[in-house]
Design a protein around this motif. Structure first.
Motif, mmCIF file in Angstrom:
data_model
loop_
_atom_site.group_PDB
_atom_site.id
_atom_site.type_symbol
_atom_site.label_atom_id
_atom_site.label_comp_id
_atom_site.label_asym_id
_atom_site.label_seq_id
_atom_site.Cartn_x
_atom_site.Cartn_y
_atom_site.Cartn_z
ATOM 1 N N GLU A 198 0.834 -1.206 0.000
ATOM 2 C CA GLU A 198 0.000 0.000 0.000
ATOM 3 C C GLU A 198 0.870 1.257 0.000
ATOM 4 O O GLU A 198 0.597 2.214 -0.729
ATOM 5 C CB GLU A 198 -0.917 -0.008 1.220
ATOM 6 C CG GLU A 198 -1.887 1.163 1.263
ATOM 7 C CD GLU A 198 -2.841 1.099 2.443
ATOM 8 O OE1 GLU A 198 -3.774 1.918 2.481
ATOM 9 O OE2 GLU A 198 -2.638 0.236 3.322
ATOM 10 N N TYR A 199 1.909 1.252 0.816
ATOM 11 C CA TYR A 199 2.806 2.406 0.915
ATOM 12 C C TYR A 199 3.496 2.668 -0.430
ATOM 13 O O TYR A 199 3.546 3.801 -0.905
ATOM 14 C CB TYR A 199 3.853 2.136 2.000
ATOM 15 C CG TYR A 199 4.599 3.348 2.478
ATOM 16 C CD1 TYR A 199 4.224 4.006 3.637
ATOM 17 C CD2 TYR A 199 5.701 3.838 1.778
ATOM 18 C CE1 TYR A 199 4.903 5.127 4.080
ATOM 19 C CE2 TYR A 199 6.394 4.953 2.212
ATOM 20 C CZ TYR A 199 5.987 5.592 3.372
ATOM 21 O OH TYR A 199 6.667 6.699 3.802
ATOM 22 N N VAL A 200 4.015 1.611 -1.038
ATOM 23 C CA VAL A 200 4.703 1.743 -2.327
ATOM 24 C C VAL A 200 3.729 2.192 -3.412
ATOM 25 O O VAL A 200 4.052 3.080 -4.222
ATOM 26 C CB VAL A 200 5.379 0.412 -2.714
ATOM 27 C CG1 VAL A 200 5.904 0.474 -4.147
ATOM 28 C CG2 VAL A 200 6.524 0.098 -1.761
ATOM 29 N N PHE A 201 2.533 1.610 -3.439
ATOM 30 C CA PHE A 201 1.542 1.976 -4.451
ATOM 31 C C PHE A 201 1.175 3.456 -4.348
ATOM 32 O O PHE A 201 1.064 4.158 -5.359
ATOM 33 C CB PHE A 201 0.279 1.128 -4.297
ATOM 34 C CG PHE A 201 0.436 -0.305 -4.749
ATOM 35 C CD1 PHE A 201 1.616 -0.750 -5.319
ATOM 36 C CD2 PHE A 201 -0.600 -1.209 -4.598
ATOM 37 C CE1 PHE A 201 1.764 -2.064 -5.736
ATOM 38 C CE2 PHE A 201 -0.469 -2.522 -5.012
ATOM 39 C CZ PHE A 201 0.714 -2.952 -5.578
ATOM 40 N N LEU A 202 0.978 3.931 -3.117
ATOM 41 C CA LEU A 202 0.590 5.333 -2.916
ATOM 42 C C LEU A 202 1.706 6.287 -3.342
ATOM 43 O O LEU A 202 1.452 7.327 -3.941
ATOM 44 C CB LEU A 202 0.219 5.565 -1.449
ATOM 45 C CG LEU A 202 -1.105 4.950 -0.990
ATOM 46 C CD1 LEU A 202 -1.273 5.104 0.521
ATOM 47 C CD2 LEU A 202 -2.283 5.594 -1.710
ATOM 48 N N LEU A 203 2.950 5.925 -3.027
ATOM 49 C CA LEU A 203 4.078 6.779 -3.414
ATOM 50 C C LEU A 203 4.236 6.796 -4.930
ATOM 51 O O LEU A 203 4.486 7.853 -5.524
ATOM 52 C CB LEU A 203 5.363 6.307 -2.738
ATOM 53 C CG LEU A 203 6.644 7.099 -3.058
ATOM 54 C CD1 LEU A 203 6.424 8.598 -2.885
ATOM 55 C CD2 LEU A 203 7.801 6.625 -2.189
ATOM 56 N N CYS A 204 4.086 5.638 -5.573
ATOM 57 C CA CYS A 204 4.176 5.581 -7.040
ATOM 58 C C CYS A 204 3.054 6.399 -7.682
ATOM 59 O O CYS A 204 3.264 7.059 -8.711
ATOM 60 C CB CYS A 204 4.110 4.134 -7.518
ATOM 61 S SG CYS A 204 5.607 3.172 -7.189
ATOM 62 N N GLU A 205 1.879 6.344 -7.078
ATOM 63 C CA GLU A 205 0.757 7.134 -7.587
ATOM 64 C C GLU A 205 1.047 8.630 -7.429
ATOM 65 O O GLU A 205 0.766 9.431 -8.323
ATOM 66 C CB GLU A 205 -0.519 6.767 -6.836
ATOM 67 C CG GLU A 205 -1.772 7.465 -7.353
ATOM 68 C CD GLU A 205 -3.027 7.026 -6.614
ATOM 69 O OE1 GLU A 205 -4.066 7.689 -6.795
ATOM 70 O OE2 GLU A 205 -2.962 6.039 -5.863
ATOM 71 N N HIS A 206 1.642 8.996 -6.290
ATOM 72 C CA HIS A 206 1.996 10.387 -6.034
ATOM 73 C C HIS A 206 3.025 10.878 -7.058
ATOM 74 O O HIS A 206 2.968 12.033 -7.508
ATOM 75 C CB HIS A 206 2.563 10.525 -4.618
ATOM 76 C CG HIS A 206 3.112 11.882 -4.297
ATOM 77 N ND1 HIS A 206 2.304 12.982 -4.065
ATOM 78 C CD2 HIS A 206 4.394 12.326 -4.179
ATOM 79 C CE1 HIS A 206 3.063 14.041 -3.827
ATOM 80 N NE2 HIS A 206 4.332 13.668 -3.884
ATOM 81 N N LEU A 207 3.942 10.009 -7.435
ATOM 82 C CA LEU A 207 4.984 10.362 -8.408
ATOM 83 C C LEU A 207 4.536 10.172 -9.857
ATOM 84 O O LEU A 207 5.306 10.397 -10.780
ATOM 85 C CB LEU A 207 6.239 9.518 -8.147
ATOM 86 C CG LEU A 207 6.935 9.749 -6.794
ATOM 87 C CD1 LEU A 207 8.031 8.718 -6.573
ATOM 88 C CD2 LEU A 207 7.512 11.152 -6.717
ATOM 89 N N GLU A 208 3.280 9.701 -10.031
ATOM 90 C CA GLU A 208 2.688 9.488 -11.357
ATOM 91 C C GLU A 208 3.501 8.504 -12.192
ATOM 92 O O GLU A 208 3.749 8.718 -13.387
ATOM 93 C CB GLU A 208 2.544 10.825 -12.100
ATOM 94 C CG GLU A 208 1.627 11.809 -11.394
ATOM 95 C CD GLU A 208 1.480 13.117 -12.163
ATOM 96 O OE1 GLU A 208 2.410 13.471 -12.913
ATOM 97 O OE2 GLU A 208 0.437 13.766 -12.022
ATOM 98 N N LEU A 209 3.910 7.416 -11.564
ATOM 99 C CA LEU A 209 4.674 6.390 -12.263
ATOM 100 C C LEU A 209 3.730 5.379 -12.908
ATOM 101 O O LEU A 209 2.592 5.204 -12.461
ATOM 102 C CB LEU A 209 5.614 5.680 -11.281
ATOM 103 C CG LEU A 209 6.695 6.557 -10.634
ATOM 104 C CD1 LEU A 209 7.516 5.739 -9.646
ATOM 105 C CD2 LEU A 209 7.599 7.187 -11.678
ATOM 106 N N PRO A 210 4.176 4.670 -13.943
ATOM 107 C CA PRO A 210 3.322 3.682 -14.615
ATOM 108 C C PRO A 210 3.080 2.463 -13.731
ATOM 109 O O PRO A 210 3.787 2.239 -12.745
ATOM 110 C CB PRO A 210 4.130 3.304 -15.860
ATOM 111 C CG PRO A 210 5.551 3.585 -15.487
ATOM 112 C CD PRO A 210 5.504 4.773 -14.579
#
Length: 324
Positions: free
Chosen positions: A62-74
């Motif tokens: 969850e933590y990694v997914f949220l950070l990736c979403e924040h950084l707009e990563l694929p």
């Protein structure tokens, strides 16, 4: 012209693009790609390190997914980040534990390990950020997780790291994994299976299956321990009751590390579950095609898919489809 129509006309189609006539892979190249993925998967399962899969469940994902979403990563970066973090932590913890147990620096082993464990906990966020940074580079995405972005994010959490510390953390992960980070994520397996599925059968709505597969794959990561615990129990229960199990299912009995490391099996379970959620009328046909593509017998799948369907039902609070 209606608002937003310009972006629809001139914008690029949403990736991934399946079964492109002009730029898509030929049947022979698709077969080769699947063969390479299968070989890579077998190597990963050959000697899975102790603790594999323990660092990619629930809060970590969850933590990694949220950070990736924040950084707009694929999407690919999200799953690759979690897999990198899990591989790194499993090996890193094992190496540190062995060092403490064999070093004269720690005469009191329990106290020494407690000290190291505390340091490990303080570094978790930094290590996750470094794995995301590496994953973003592996995806060749123009929005890579730059050091400046990660530093700013960590500062928002009250963690102040210099650029040098972030670079050293990235290097530590590379060295621990012996610079072997170019490993396919589960999404690579899913999308390869779907590409071949669309090539072989025109009945399959590959784009719909892809969207559903992403949701199911997210759910697996967010409930990783629970789902794989249920799978292990289901296999053990079937064996104790004398229920016939396929060779594929039998080889996972008592081999939790191998089960957790099998990305091809995960991709097959995810796409199979997605097919049931998308359209129960065509799901049996999709499962037949997936079995032909991956050589994983169709009769191996119900024990796995039912668990994921139940998890979907519990997560949504509604009724899920039944297995065909």
């Amino acid at each position: 012209m209606p608002a937003g129509s310009e972006s629809k006309i001139f914008g690029s189609p949403q990736e991934p693009l399946f079964n492109q006539r002009t730029s898509g892979l030929s049947a022979e190249l698709l077969e080769d790609a699947l063969h390479v993925l299968a070989e890579t998967n077998e190597k990963l399962k050959l000697k899975p390190p102790m603790g594999r899969g323990l660092f990619k469940s629930g809060a970590v994902a969850e933590y990694v997914f949220l950070l990736c979403e924040h950084l707009e990563l694929p999407n690919e970066a999200r799953y690759l980040s979690v897999e990198l973090f899990d591989r790194f932590m499993a090996k890193h913890v094992a190496q540190l534990y062995e060092h403490v147990m064999n070093s004269d620096k720690y005469p009191k082993k329990e106290e020494g390990w407690a000290t190291v464990e505390t340091r490990l906990q303080r570094q978790l966020t930094l290590r996750m950020a470094s794995c995301i940074q590496l994953a973003s580079k592996m995806c060749s995405h123009y929005k890579i997780a730059a050091v400046s972005k990660l530093r700013q994010f960590l500062r928002c959490l009250g963690l102040r790291y210099a650029d040098d510390a972030l670079s050293k953390s990235e290097l530590r992960i590379l060295e621990t994994l012996e610079f072997t980070i170019s490993v396919p994520s589960p999404l690579t397996y899913v999308e390869t299976i779907l590409e071949i599925l669309g090539h072989n059968s025109k009945k399959c709505s590959v784009k719909l299956l892809h969207g559903a597969s992403l949701l199911v794959l997210d759910m697996v990561y967010l409930n990783f321990e629970d789902i794989y615990g249920q799978i292990a129990k289901a296999l053990a229960s079937a064996e104790s009751q004398g229920t016939p199990l396929s060779i594929t299912a039998t080889r996972f009995l008592g081999n939790d590390s191998v089960l957790r490391s099998d990305l091809m099996l995960l991709a097959v379970i995810v796409t199979s579950t997605a097919s049931v959620l998308v359209d129960t009328d065509t799901s049996s046909h999709v499962l037949d095609q997936i079995a032909l593509i991956t050589q994983i017998p169709k009769d191996s799948l119900p024990v796995f898919v039912k668990i994921l369907l139940k998890c979907v039902k519990d997560s949504s609070g509604g009724a899920s489809s039944s297995m065909p």
